[in-house]
Motif scaffolding. Structure first.
Motif, mmCIF file in Angstrom:
data_model
loop_
_atom_site.group_PDB
_atom_site.id
_atom_site.type_symbol
_atom_site.label_atom_id
_atom_site.label_comp_id
_atom_site.label_asym_id
_atom_site.label_seq_id
_atom_site.Cartn_x
_atom_site.Cartn_y
_atom_site.Cartn_z
ATOM 1 N N THR A 116 91.526 7.598 -25.705
ATOM 2 C CA THR A 116 90.843 6.305 -26.300
ATOM 3 C C THR A 116 90.411 6.474 -27.462
ATOM 4 O OG1 THR A 116 89.086 6.554 -25.209
ATOM 5 C CG2 THR A 116 91.097 5.924 -23.584
ATOM 6 N N GLY A 117 90.302 7.609 -27.985
ATOM 7 C CA GLY A 117 89.570 7.065 -29.213
ATOM 8 C C GLY A 117 87.480 7.199 -29.503
ATOM 9 N N VAL A 118 87.692 7.414 -28.028
ATOM 10 C CA VAL A 118 85.670 7.540 -28.051
ATOM 11 C C VAL A 118 85.337 8.605 -28.768
ATOM 12 C CG1 VAL A 118 83.639 7.458 -26.537
ATOM 13 C CG2 VAL A 118 85.484 6.242 -26.014
ATOM 14 N N TYR A 119 86.011 9.784 -28.375
ATOM 15 C CA TYR A 119 85.475 11.022 -28.928
ATOM 16 C C TYR A 119 86.425 11.174 -30.735
ATOM 17 C CZ TYR A 119 82.180 10.966 -25.632
ATOM 18 O OH TYR A 119 81.325 10.996 -24.135
ATOM 19 N N SER A 120 86.976 10.207 -30.635
ATOM 20 C CA SER A 120 87.784 10.716 -31.584
ATOM 21 C C SER A 120 87.137 11.545 -33.338
ATOM 22 C CB SER A 120 88.773 9.174 -32.420
ATOM 23 O OG SER A 120 89.478 10.072 -33.319
ATOM 24 N N SER A 121 87.891 12.738 -33.778
ATOM 25 C CA SER A 121 87.123 13.727 -34.489
ATOM 26 C C SER A 121 87.988 14.829 -34.883
ATOM 27 C CB SER A 121 86.179 13.858 -34.266
ATOM 28 O OG SER A 121 85.438 13.920 -32.983
ATOM 29 N N GLU A 122 88.261 14.638 -36.111
ATOM 30 C CA GLU A 122 88.813 16.302 -36.528
ATOM 31 C C GLU A 122 87.230 16.699 -37.385
ATOM 32 O OE1 GLU A 122 90.249 12.705 -36.389
ATOM 33 O OE2 GLU A 122 89.681 13.238 -38.600
ATOM 34 N N TYR A 123 87.593 18.307 -37.602
ATOM 35 C CA TYR A 123 86.252 19.413 -38.221
ATOM 36 C C TYR A 123 87.213 20.616 -39.045
ATOM 37 C CZ TYR A 123 87.124 21.551 -33.134
ATOM 38 O OH TYR A 123 87.174 22.305 -32.226
ATOM 39 N N LEU A 124 86.921 20.973 -39.917
ATOM 40 C CA LEU A 124 87.273 22.256 -40.622
ATOM 41 C C LEU A 124 85.567 22.865 -40.395
ATOM 42 C CD1 LEU A 124 88.636 24.242 -41.918
ATOM 43 C CD2 LEU A 124 88.344 23.063 -44.182
ATOM 44 N N VAL A 125 85.164 24.171 -39.843
ATOM 45 C CA VAL A 125 84.402 24.797 -38.946
ATOM 46 C C VAL A 125 84.515 26.496 -39.430
ATOM 47 C CG1 VAL A 125 85.239 24.985 -36.773
ATOM 48 C CG2 VAL A 125 82.964 25.364 -36.960
ATOM 49 N N ALA A 126 83.288 26.808 -40.045
ATOM 50 C CA ALA A 126 83.565 28.466 -39.718
ATOM 51 C C ALA A 126 83.074 28.746 -39.640
ATOM 52 C CB ALA A 126 82.808 29.096 -41.402
ATOM 53 N N THR A 127 82.984 30.186 -38.948
ATOM 54 C CA THR A 127 81.539 30.871 -38.629
ATOM 55 C C THR A 127 81.615 32.362 -38.208
ATOM 56 O OG1 THR A 127 82.382 29.750 -36.473
ATOM 57 C CG2 THR A 127 80.961 31.950 -35.079
ATOM 58 N N LYS A 128 80.336 33.066 -38.717
ATOM 59 C CA LYS A 128 80.204 34.511 -39.393
ATOM 60 C C LYS A 128 79.137 35.302 -38.225
ATOM 61 C CE LYS A 128 80.075 38.162 -41.797
ATOM 62 N NZ LYS A 128 81.795 39.294 -41.533
ATOM 63 N N THR A 129 79.310 36.132 -37.721
ATOM 64 C CA THR A 129 78.722 37.019 -37.286
ATOM 65 C C THR A 129 78.036 38.090 -37.820
ATOM 66 O OG1 THR A 129 79.634 37.542 -34.641
ATOM 67 C CG2 THR A 129 78.277 38.215 -35.015
ATOM 68 N N ILE A 130 76.337 37.850 -37.793
ATOM 69 C CA ILE A 130 75.407 38.444 -38.377
ATOM 70 C C ILE A 130 74.740 39.158 -37.127
ATOM 71 C CG2 ILE A 130 73.770 38.390 -39.972
ATOM 72 C CD1 ILE A 130 75.194 36.017 -40.777
ATOM 73 N N GLN A 131 75.115 41.013 -37.083
ATOM 74 C CA GLN A 131 74.395 41.702 -35.210
ATOM 75 C C GLN A 131 74.418 40.790 -35.115
ATOM 76 O OE1 GLN A 131 70.021 42.432 -38.000
ATOM 77 N NE2 GLN A 131 71.564 44.536 -38.793
ATOM 78 N N ASP A 132 73.248 39.806 -33.956
ATOM 79 C CA ASP A 132 73.263 39.122 -32.301
ATOM 80 C C ASP A 132 72.629 37.292 -33.506
ATOM 81 O OD1 ASP A 132 72.963 41.404 -31.122
ATOM 82 O OD2 ASP A 132 70.016 41.671 -31.689
ATOM 83 N N PHE A 133 72.985 37.528 -34.374
ATOM 84 C CA PHE A 133 73.132 36.124 -34.519
ATOM 85 C C PHE A 133 74.885 35.337 -34.819
ATOM 86 C CE2 PHE A 133 68.783 37.222 -35.357
ATOM 87 C CZ PHE A 133 68.198 36.624 -34.839
ATOM 88 N N THR A 134 74.621 34.714 -34.632
ATOM 89 C CA THR A 134 76.091 33.707 -35.085
ATOM 90 C C THR A 134 75.809 32.691 -36.184
ATOM 91 O OG1 THR A 134 76.897 34.551 -33.048
ATOM 92 C CG2 THR A 134 78.609 33.063 -34.009
ATOM 93 N N VAL A 135 76.641 32.233 -36.752
ATOM 94 C CA VAL A 135 75.903 31.340 -38.040
ATOM 95 C C VAL A 135 77.364 30.601 -38.042
ATOM 96 C CG1 VAL A 135 74.857 30.359 -39.913
ATOM 97 C CG2 VAL A 135 74.656 32.587 -38.789
ATOM 98 N N THR A 136 76.827 28.862 -37.764
ATOM 99 C CA THR A 136 78.263 28.323 -37.931
ATOM 100 C C THR A 136 77.982 26.916 -38.786
ATOM 101 O OG1 THR A 136 79.315 29.150 -35.425
ATOM 102 C CG2 THR A 136 79.876 26.732 -36.381
#
Length: 728
Positions: free
Chosen positions: A143-163
């Motif tokens: 219905t478009g209530v949550y309508s969205s698009e995204y371009l995302v990057a994620t990198k893992t650095i030891q015990d941390f995941t950064v987005t």
């Protein structure tokens, strides 16, 4: 043939499978998977990430915070493509009454949405330092209530995941920059949020809007095993959720924080502080078709294969002696029965060099395993003169495929390290003849009766006012076989627990061919979903046929027929079915007077096994239950162990206004083999349908004995993919 879409309530044992995740024996070790967000997709808390789940991973999750509840089903469709179907409830959404036009601040919204995400680059795939990058579309078919698009990057650095990522649509409300696509065309600066009845592809809004939101966050996998901490900056301001005067949800901060704990592989719970005002909760249950819940118990091993002695008697007089044939077939039948197969027929060709057996596999999920076990029995029990085994698989009385095995090759291959490939290379596969020779030995067992009495939990989803209901029926399923391929199916269902009341007639512009389906599941009176006479037979080696009559499914009775052409060496097949049906009374198992509605419905169908990751495509074109004309497109991923996850949509000449909410029929189907949840061999499967909503346009007849699902697993391509189990 076409159409096997159920109603609003679908009996299923998926609940048993989900519960088994929690109570099964200690699971096999697995790499810690990326976590899910509150939308059921891989992500932080409310924001997405670029990570993906293991191939084929399936997850069910429930999340709650403020005025929002989400029930999510997600699937890693392919290694780089994931998707989700979601049913959300938003309290005090507020909306004008459709009849009076008066604003109702207490109106609760029940929303359905679909997501898809594509992994463009995996972490370290290009260079060791490069992050994972993904492109996602949220609520692209809703219905478009949550309508969205995204371009995302994620990198893992030891015990941390950064987005970090860029979001359009609903993800562009705060912390924004200008939309770079506006430089390409001014039209990209405008975003239309009116989706009408919803359910349509919103491609004309993709990457539109004046602004782009910049979101991000960090996940820390703490030294405490199973515990992760998360923090994120969200670019969703939840402005619409705060519009109604009755809403008590507030956004005081765009920062969300939370903690998640992995109780065991497959179960994660999380708690969060959301938008500076609300406490949130999430629970996710996950499993993978490629990894069974419990370690397999292989039970009794197969019979050994011993080469014939050089001085073994090679006499062939037995092949022309009816008494010898009867004794030999009876002995083989007893041994095969202990292995889980039923001997339907036995024929020795003159000269005693070739024997054909017809078997029904009642035990093994893998059909090559049944062929292998049968070959072992023949090698141990047949006279030494027999050099060729012809094993024909029978399913529901249909002779499907014949596998021809050279006995000498079989005896020599067993000790070789590449026995699996060699056995495949030396055998022959062909379509089975419609009948065994007239003088063949046949099982004398007609009439034959089989039955099962099982608890059948059901899951009712996507019903406004009652978004999720878990209940229990007790189902008695029987088949009475009168002759090969001729049988009576009788199913009785006794509602037992948490059964809904009759909701009354639906409001629809079309005949209520499916929108009244909740009435057929209501109340505690016994139901008769099916009482039909069926005849399944072959016209030649490649052509199958079916005739059916009676109470064909829960909502319809009538007569129909089907024909299917599917050569065993071909990856595709075509078929057609036609049925005259009348709508049954919802409160009388044998009545047809209440609706006084009948229709001729049928479809031409194309089936194609793509050979790519088990993907199977199907197109049905024809006339539907409401008299509308159109086509259904289905794409299903099937796994060797019996799992299947599919999605479909139907387009017909019914207008969007007449169809109502959702605009056109669409949904997701799931088949779960019992073998995945238990340590012993079984061929039983259960199916659940997750439909966006029960509507009348594009509604198809449910046929429990459709031909293609019966013969699907016996063509060359599928047997080859699963042939590794031949020697097990």
């Amino acid at each position: 043939m076409a159409g096997r879409r159920g109603g609003a309530s679908v009996p299923t044992l998926i609940l048993a499978s989900v519960s088994a995740i929690a109570i099964s024996a200690p699971a096999l070790a697995e790499t810690v998977r990326p976590s899910l967000n509150l939308y059921g997709m891989t992500g932080l808390i409310d924001m997405p990430s670029a990570q993906d789940q293991p191939d084929a991973q399936i997850s069910l999750s429930y999340s709650y915070f403020g005025s929002t509840q989400r029930r999510n089903f997600s699937f890693q469709i392919l290694p780089r493509i994931s998707g989700a179907i979601r049913y959300s409830t938003i309290d005090n959404w507020g909306q004008n009454d459709e009849d009076t036009g008066v604003y109702n601040p207490n109106y609760d919204l029940f929303d359905r949405s679909f997501d898809v995400q594509f992994t463009l680059l995996r972490e370290g795939e290009w260079r060791s330092w490069t992050p994972a990058i993904a492109l996602g579309f949220r609520d692209f078919l809703g219905t478009g209530v949550y309508s969205s698009e995204y371009l995302v990057a994620t990198k893992t650095i030891q015990d941390f995941t950064v987005t970090a990522g860029l979001g359009w649509g609903r993800l562009s409300r705060t912390n924004t920059i200008g939309n770079p696509f506006c430089e390409v065309a001014n039209s990209f600066c405008d975003r239309d949020n009116d989706f009408g009845e919803g359910g349509k592809l919103s491609a004309d809004t993709f990457f539109h809007g004046q602004n782009v939101g910049v979101f991000g966050g960090v996940e820390w996998r703490t030294p405490i095993e199973g515990l992760s901490l998360k923090v994120e900056y969200s670019t969703d301001d939840y402005k619409r959720e705060q519009k109604s005067p009755s809403s008590d949800f507030e956004v005081n901060s765009q920062v969300n924080v939370g903690a998640e704990y992995r109780i065991r592989p497959g179960i994660i719970v999380g708690g969060y502080y959301m938008y500076g005002s609300s406490v949130g909760f999430n629970i996710a249950l996950s499993g993978n078709p490629l990894r069974p819940l419990v370690p397999p118990d292989f039970g009794t091993g197969p019979l050994p294969v011993n080469p014939r002695a050089a001085n073994a008697p090679m006499g062939t007089n037995w092949a022309s002696n009816p008494q010898s044939i009867d004794q030999l077939a009876s002995a083989l039948a007893e041994i095969l029965n202990a292995e889980g197969m039923r001997l339907e027929g036995f024929h020795a060709q003159p000269g005693g060099r070739t024997v054909e057996v017809a078997i029904t596999n009642n035990r093994f999920q893998s059909d090559p395993k049944a062929f292998g076990r049968t070959a072992r029995v023949l090698a141990a029990g047949l006279p030494a003169s027999v050099e060729t085994f012809r094993i024909t698989a029978v399913q529901d009385g249909l002779r499907t495929t014949t596998v021809t095995i050279n006995r000498t090759d079989f005896e020599n291959e067993i000790a070789r390290p590449n026995a699996g490939q060699e056995s495949w290379d030396t055998l022959e596969i062909s379509g089975a003849t419609p009948h065994m020779p007239d003088n063949a030995w046949r099982r004398e067992a007609y009439p034959d009766f089989s039955w099962s009495l099982v608890p059948a939990p059901f899951l009712t989803l996507l019903t406004p006012g009652d978004p999720i209901r878990i209940g229990l029926n007790i189902d008695l399923d029987t088949n009475t076989y009168l002759a090969p391929g001729l049988f009576v199916t009788a199913n009785v269902s006794q509602p037992a627990l948490n059964i809904p009341d009759d909701p009354g007639p639906s409001e629809t512009a079309l005949p209520p061919v499916r929108s009244d389906s909740p009435r057929y599941y209501s109340g505690y009176a016994p139901k008769i979903p099916e009482l039909s006479l069926n005849y399944l037979f072959k016209l030649n080696e490649n052509t199958y046929a079916r005739l059916s009559g009676g109470l064909l499914e829960r909502m319809y009775g009538g007569v129909g027929g089907e024909i299917l052409w599917k050569p065993v060496d071909q990856s595709w097949g075509v078929g057609a079915d036609i049925n005259w049906v009348a709508q049954r009374d919802y409160d009388d198992p044998f009545g047809f007077d209440y609706y006084d509605y009948n229709v001729v419905t049928g479809h031409a169908s194309l089936y194609w096994d793509t050979g790519y990751y088990g993907l199977e495509a199907q197109i049905d074109a024809g006339r539907y239950l409401a008299g509308d004309w159109g086509s259904t497109f289905t794409l299903t991923r099937r796994f060797p162990n019996g799992w299947a996850v599919g999605a479909y949509f139907t387009l017909t000449d019914v207008t969007e206004d007449d169809f109502g909410e959702g605009s056109f029929d669409k949904g997701v189907s799931l088949e779960i083999p019992f073998r995945w949840t238990v340590p012993f061999e079984t061929r039983a499967n259960n199916t659940i349908a997750l439909t966006s909503v029960s509507r009348d346009g594009g509604a198809q007849l449910t046929q429990s004995n459709a031909l293609y699902p019966i013969i699907r697993n016996y063509d060359r391509n599928r047997l080859e993919r699963n042939w590794g189990s031949f020697w097990q």
